[in-house]
Enzyme design. Sequence first.
Site, PDB file in Angstrom:
ATOM      1  N   ASP A 135     -67.995  13.978 120.760  1.00  0.00           N
ATOM      2  CA  ASP A 135     -66.696  14.047 120.766  1.00  0.00           C
ATOM      3  C   ASP A 135     -65.802  13.141 121.323  1.00  0.00           C
ATOM      4  O   ASP A 135     -66.086  13.471 122.601  1.00  0.00           O
ATOM      5  CB  ASP A 135     -66.261  15.264 121.002  1.00  0.00           C
ATOM      6  CG  ASP A 135     -65.030  15.771 120.180  1.00  0.00           C
ATOM      7  OD1 ASP A 135     -64.061  14.985 119.408  1.00  0.00           O
ATOM      8  OD2 ASP A 135     -64.106  16.983 120.505  1.00  0.00           O
ATOM      9  N   GLU A 208     -58.230  21.726 116.669  1.00  0.00           N
ATOM     10  CA  GLU A 208     -58.614  20.348 116.305  1.00  0.00           C
ATOM     11  C   GLU A 208     -58.737  19.418 115.906  1.00  0.00           C
ATOM     12  O   GLU A 208     -59.370  19.686 114.727  1.00  0.00           O
ATOM     13  CB  GLU A 208     -58.980  19.398 117.978  1.00  0.00           C
ATOM     14  CG  GLU A 208     -58.964  20.268 119.083  1.00  0.00           C
ATOM     15  CD  GLU A 208     -59.427  19.558 120.557  1.00  0.00           C
ATOM     16  OE1 GLU A 208     -60.387  18.616 120.437  1.00  0.00           O
ATOM     17  OE2 GLU A 208     -58.755  19.608 121.308  1.00  0.00           O
ATOM     18  N   ASP A 242     -62.254  20.695 115.010  1.00  0.00           N
ATOM     19  CA  ASP A 242     -62.857  21.241 116.719  1.00  0.00           C
ATOM     20  C   ASP A 242     -62.745  22.792 117.710  1.00  0.00           C
ATOM     21  O   ASP A 242     -61.473  22.025 118.464  1.00  0.00           O
ATOM     22  CB  ASP A 242     -63.217  19.799 117.543  1.00  0.00           C
ATOM     23  CG  ASP A 242     -63.645  20.185 118.464  1.00  0.00           C
ATOM     24  OD1 ASP A 242     -64.755  21.143 119.624  1.00  0.00           O
ATOM     25  OD2 ASP A 242     -62.817  19.557 120.149  1.00  0.00           O
ATOM     26  N   ARG A 246     -59.171  27.447 124.344  1.00  0.00           N
ATOM     27  CA  ARG A 246     -58.517  26.818 126.288  1.00  0.00           C
ATOM     28  C   ARG A 246     -58.543  27.576 127.058  1.00  0.00           C
ATOM     29  O   ARG A 246     -58.638  26.446 128.543  1.00  0.00           O
ATOM     30  CB  ARG A 246     -56.354  26.385 125.664  1.00  0.00           C
ATOM     31  CG  ARG A 246     -56.902  25.646 124.334  1.00  0.00           C
ATOM     32  CD  ARG A 246     -56.959  24.567 124.773  1.00  0.00           C
ATOM     33  NE  ARG A 246     -56.884  23.753 123.997  1.00  0.00           N
ATOM     34  CZ  ARG A 246     -57.120  22.505 122.785  1.00  0.00           C
ATOM     35  NH1 ARG A 246     -57.881  21.881 123.768  1.00  0.00           N
ATOM     36  NH2 ARG A 246     -57.052  22.411 121.692  1.00  0.00           N
ATOM     37  N   LYS A 262     -65.975  25.165 123.901  1.00  0.00           N
ATOM     38  CA  LYS A 262     -66.016  24.261 122.533  1.00  0.00           C
ATOM     39  C   LYS A 262     -67.364  23.896 121.466  1.00  0.00           C
ATOM     40  O   LYS A 262     -67.211  23.856 120.755  1.00  0.00           O
ATOM     41  CB  LYS A 262     -65.802  23.299 122.924  1.00  0.00           C
ATOM     42  CG  LYS A 262     -64.475  22.437 123.866  1.00  0.00           C
ATOM     43  CD  LYS A 262     -64.129  21.998 123.119  1.00  0.00           C
ATOM     44  CE  LYS A 262     -62.265  20.475 123.335  1.00  0.00           C
ATOM     45  NZ  LYS A 262     -61.706  20.911 122.562  1.00  0.00           N
ATOM     46  N   THR A 266     -67.360  24.686 115.345  1.00  0.00           N
ATOM     47  CA  THR A 266     -66.916  22.780 115.090  1.00  0.00           C
ATOM     48  C   THR A 266     -67.387  22.673 113.240  1.00  0.00           C
ATOM     49  O   THR A 266     -68.128  22.676 113.241  1.00  0.00           O
ATOM     50  CB  THR A 266     -67.318  21.752 115.562  1.00  0.00           C
ATOM     51  OG1 THR A 266     -67.828  21.736 116.616  1.00  0.00           O
ATOM     52  CG2 THR A 266     -66.600  20.485 115.323  1.00  0.00           C
TER      53      THR A 266
HETATM   54 MN    MN Z   1     -61.937  18.112 120.183  1.00  0.00          MN
END
Ligand code: MN
Length: 436
Positions: A135, A208, A242, A246, A262, A266
Amino acid sequence: MSALDLDETHDPQRTSWVEVAPESDFPIQNLPFGIFSTERRDPRIGVAIGDSIIDLRALAEAGHLDPIADRAMFCADRLNALMAAGRPLWRALRGRLGELLRVGGERTLRDMPQALCGFEEARMHLPASIGDYIDFYSSIEHATNLGRLFRPTGDPLLPNWRWIPIGYHGRSATIVPSGTPIRRPCGQRKSPDLEAPVFAPSRRLDIELEIGFFAGPGTELGDRIPIERAREHIFGSVLVNDWSARDIQAWEYQPLGPFLGKSFATTISPWVVTIDALEPFRVAGPAQVPAPLRYLQRHDADNYAISLSIWLSSDAMRKRGLDASPIARTSFATMYWSQAQQLAHAASNGATIRPGDLFASGTISGDLPGSQGSLIELTENGVRPLRLPGGEERAFLEDGDEVTLVARCQREGFRSIGFGKVVGRVLPATNEGCEA
Ligand code: MN
């Protein structure tokens, strides 16, 4: 600057005998590839047109693709072998499919209704077996916005940003097709007022908005990909969400970058829009200052005019019969680092690239209000929540929220094409072992 590389498959006047609605993402000029199954069919390669899918295996088994390649390539349950085959073969296949589908073309496919099925019958799968997933972080607006949030006193861009397409290795095992529910992750988060972190469900779950490309022909260990030839190694693109926690990300990311904030999921759209379908929408990217090092220097237009939007619907909205609401609109055309630059960079140290590797762009953000591709930017780190139809507020995602990303290519003189959509709904965390 080289001219666009166009042929009769891009002709805006060309129409198909398969019904295609005027606003469809999948007119005959698109012809994206995906993997589908139905009650009667095990997973196989399909090509989307309108709301229908061409069963490539059925076509191949009847011998109609024999001039192009061995049938095994078209009878696979993933796209990797086709991705490895390279652009001349992809073009021959695109030409052949166009001929079978166009009004006035060859009748073969019309006489085999068993080779077509409707979207409503099909279940979509991941398009490829994805070996590696990278990414990037290629929008200067996104990098600047996040830099301002996280380092309010310094230069928002770190000194390396304009020299290197920044990226990290993601987790390919948790890439899922559109529609897969997303479980809110648990993880370590630490608030400044507490001495120790807690292990608990993420409270700052975000999205994202990105576009990712699949690698075509790969490389051997030690090889590089010269930027002039990078597009020959790109099969096509998909939409990427994505998902990002946070609070987990903020605590874990230094010094090695994103990890568990993350890697939990995805989501990608199921139809891969090929590099040849995207060709009419190829545009020059923004000027790069300072000029990148030679191995990253663009030699022609290598961005794409793609407009994107994010849609949100909550549990409460759906219960009241309210439609999903747009929360952002943006464009891919101004991304600072292009796909070709990303791929040339990823291979510049001799690391092997394999067909089916996925490279995501990084969050796509613009500089106008409402053009940011993540909630952390749209709500200024949660300080200015969005107001949803029905009166709810959103700083970050709540359980039951469903996010839909869409993308469409438009250019004067060409038939518009789209990416379909990528959808995911948030499920509550599994609280076992959590402390808060
Ligand atoms: Mn990303």
